[in-house]
Design a protein around this motif. Structure first.
Motif, mmCIF file in Angstrom:
data_model
loop_
_atom_site.group_PDB
_atom_site.id
_atom_site.type_symbol
_atom_site.label_atom_id
_atom_site.label_comp_id
_atom_site.label_asym_id
_atom_site.label_seq_id
_atom_site.Cartn_x
_atom_site.Cartn_y
_atom_site.Cartn_z
ATOM 1 N N LEU A 239 0.776 -1.230 0.016
ATOM 2 C CA LEU A 239 0.168 0.089 -0.091
ATOM 3 C C LEU A 239 0.913 1.366 0.159
ATOM 4 C CD1 LEU A 239 -2.746 -1.099 2.559
ATOM 5 C CD2 LEU A 239 -3.102 -0.815 0.235
ATOM 6 N N ILE A 240 1.878 1.093 0.737
ATOM 7 C CA ILE A 240 2.843 2.568 0.785
ATOM 8 C C ILE A 240 3.409 2.618 -0.417
ATOM 9 C CG2 ILE A 240 5.103 3.144 1.782
ATOM 10 C CD1 ILE A 240 4.117 1.905 4.548
ATOM 11 N N ALA B 273 1.327 15.369 -0.486
ATOM 12 C CA ALA B 273 1.445 15.422 0.962
ATOM 13 C C ALA B 273 0.447 14.623 1.944
ATOM 14 C CB ALA B 273 1.320 17.005 1.463
ATOM 15 N N PRO B 274 -0.934 14.559 1.380
ATOM 16 C CA PRO B 274 -1.819 13.730 2.349
ATOM 17 C C PRO B 274 -1.317 12.504 2.378
ATOM 18 C CG PRO B 274 -3.034 15.165 0.566
ATOM 19 C CD PRO B 274 -1.360 15.367 0.147
ATOM 20 N N ARG C 84 6.091 12.106 -0.344
ATOM 21 C CA ARG C 84 7.191 10.711 -0.703
ATOM 22 C C ARG C 84 8.273 10.384 0.244
ATOM 23 N NH1 ARG C 84 11.805 12.281 -3.074
ATOM 24 N NH2 ARG C 84 11.524 11.025 -4.963
ATOM 25 N N ASP C 85 8.653 11.317 1.032
ATOM 26 C CA ASP C 85 9.777 11.263 1.976
ATOM 27 C C ASP C 85 9.350 10.207 3.263
ATOM 28 O OD1 ASP C 85 11.803 12.508 0.447
ATOM 29 O OD2 ASP C 85 11.039 14.484 1.395
ATOM 30 N N ILE C 86 8.031 10.570 3.378
ATOM 31 C CA ILE C 86 7.599 9.538 4.555
ATOM 32 C C ILE C 86 7.411 8.276 3.937
ATOM 33 C CG2 ILE C 86 5.472 8.994 5.970
ATOM 34 C CD1 ILE C 86 5.353 12.108 6.557
ATOM 35 N N LEU D 206 9.506 2.526 3.655
ATOM 36 C CA LEU D 206 9.893 1.340 2.780
ATOM 37 C C LEU D 206 11.421 0.925 3.323
ATOM 38 C CD1 LEU D 206 8.598 2.349 -0.590
ATOM 39 C CD2 LEU D 206 7.860 0.375 0.808
ATOM 40 N N ALA D 207 12.068 1.988 3.726
ATOM 41 C CA ALA D 207 13.527 1.668 4.274
ATOM 42 C C ALA D 207 13.390 0.979 5.489
ATOM 43 C CB ALA D 207 14.026 2.898 4.454
#
Length: 407
Positions: free
Chosen positions: A316-317, A361-362, A366-368, A373-374
């Protein structure tokens, strides 16, 4: 995965609605400085906000794949329409995951019928994706809680009927930041105040605003789950609904960008032949098609797993990350292929570009998404929200040994 006949029928139904009811509103939403209050009600009356609500509560019991189809088809015509649908479907999640039977009986039927639009209010100034940094408080006072604070960027803020508010219930100091609780707060409850709508870069007409809570008394029976469950309410809603929902919005925008660019390249001629016959343009269109196909596969696979009650947080991420990135990159390239024509508002691609950026953002930037994933790659132990809650909406729940009885 293959769309069923029911999925195909639903897709055509939503497409017909979007072409007939949404498309004629797009120009007005683009130029109007206020939120569209009629379109949310029109979408809700189709019963689509209740797509994942079980039939026992009047919902469609259609699952997450069907939800994705609805959002995607609306977003193909208008990112705003898709955002409206996804925001209130996100508001459904908290009740399905943490609501008592009494709360479900009270709220889910009117949501399913289109008479109630729910929201979820988590984000605050200074905290953003850092949920634990919020400052809104909910102090116990007998059989009530008293809420004080301000929430920002609440989807459907100005049209919602009941807000799912996450607030600190742990007292003062750092401890409060670790003890969050969630509440169902009616929009017309005394002390609830809306900040005037502010126009955004894209998704124009979408109510995406701020709500102030000033000494709002909320019955303790309106609390979702136990005290301290607020972080779980926020995270489970974001991962299981917010991220696939935003991926579906981005997918619809991406589809529109490819369709518009292909049509334009066939109609516009240079050097005696259509742009679509020039190798450099063909290469760019090929890149658009590749991103679309990859995004569609990732999004559909993720929600397919969710409908089968299988652990799929990572999927999902990943689908949210890729679909949004693909939409932003492809709408930008679509504007470039259009050249100067793409800068004018009579061409949809400039609107698609602005709308695509607003999907980042919502439910986590992308960074989150990359950070999560990391963590997955590094083996960081985190709760699998899909494993915990997918069964509440799964169409084909797995057996105890993990196998699926029907597909």
């Amino acid at each position: 995965m293959i769309e069923t006949t029911d999925h195909q029928r639903l897709r055509q139904q939503v497409r017909d609605f979007a072409d007939a009811e949404v498309a004629p509103r797009v120009a007005d939403m683009e130029t109007c400085a206020t939120a569209d209050t009629a379109l949310p009600a029109l979408i809700a009356r189709q019963g689509w906000i209740g797509v994942t609500i079980p039939a026992d509560y009047g919902g469609m019991a259609g699952g997450h794949f069907a939800k994705t189809i609805i959002i995607e088809e609306l977003s193909r015509v208008s990112g705003t329409a898709g955002a409206i649908a996804q925001a209130s479907q996100l508001g459904v999640a908290k009740i399905l995951h943490f609501g008592t039977e009494e709360q479900k009986q009270r709220w889910l039927p009117p949501i399913a019928s289109g008479d109630c639009l729910p929201t979820i209010a988590v984000t605050e100034e200074g905290s953003g994706g850092h949920v634990l940094g919020m400052r809104t408080t909910a102090a116990r006072d007998g059989d009530h809680y008293v809420l004080n604070g301000r929430k920002q960027y609440v989807g459907n803020s100005h049209v919602g009927h009941v807000h799912g508010v996450v607030a600190c219930t742990g007292g003062d100091g750092a401890k409060a930041n670790r003890e969050l609780s969630a509440f169902l707060v009616e929009a017309d409850r005394p002390g609830v105040r809306l900040i005037p709508h502010q126009r955004t870069m894209g998704l124009r007409g979408f109510s995406f605003g701020d709500i102030v809570f000033e000494d709002v008394r909320v019955p303790a029976t309106h609390r979702l789950g136990a005290e301290g469950d607020g972080l779980d309410v926020a995270y489970s809603s974001s991962i299981l609904y917010g991220r696939p929902n935003l991926a579906a919005v981005a997918l619809g925008i991406l589809r529109a960008a490819v369709e518009e660019t292909v049509s334009f390249s066939k109609q516009r001629h240079r050097y005696g032949r259509p742009l679509s016959q020039h190798p450099v343009i063909m290469h760019k269109i090929g890149a658009l098609e590749q991103r679309l196909n990859t995004a569609r596969t990732l999004v559909y696979q993720a929600v397919h797993r969710l409908d089968h009650g299988q652990p799929c947080d990572r999927e999902l991420i990943n689908s949210k990350y890729h679909a949004v990135e693909a939409a932003i990159d492809s709408t930008r390239d679509a504007v470039r292929i259009h050249g100067a024509a793409g800068l004018r508002t009579n061409r949809p691609v400039e609107r698609l570009y602005r709308d695509a950026i607003c999907t980042d953002a919502p439910a986590g930037t992308r960074d989150i998404q990359l950070y999560r994933l990391a963590e997955a790659a590094l083996g960081v132990d985190r709760p699998q929200w899909s494993a915990r809650f997918a069964r509440s909406t799964a169409l084909h729940p797995p057996t105890e040994d993990g196998t699926v009885l029907s597909a």
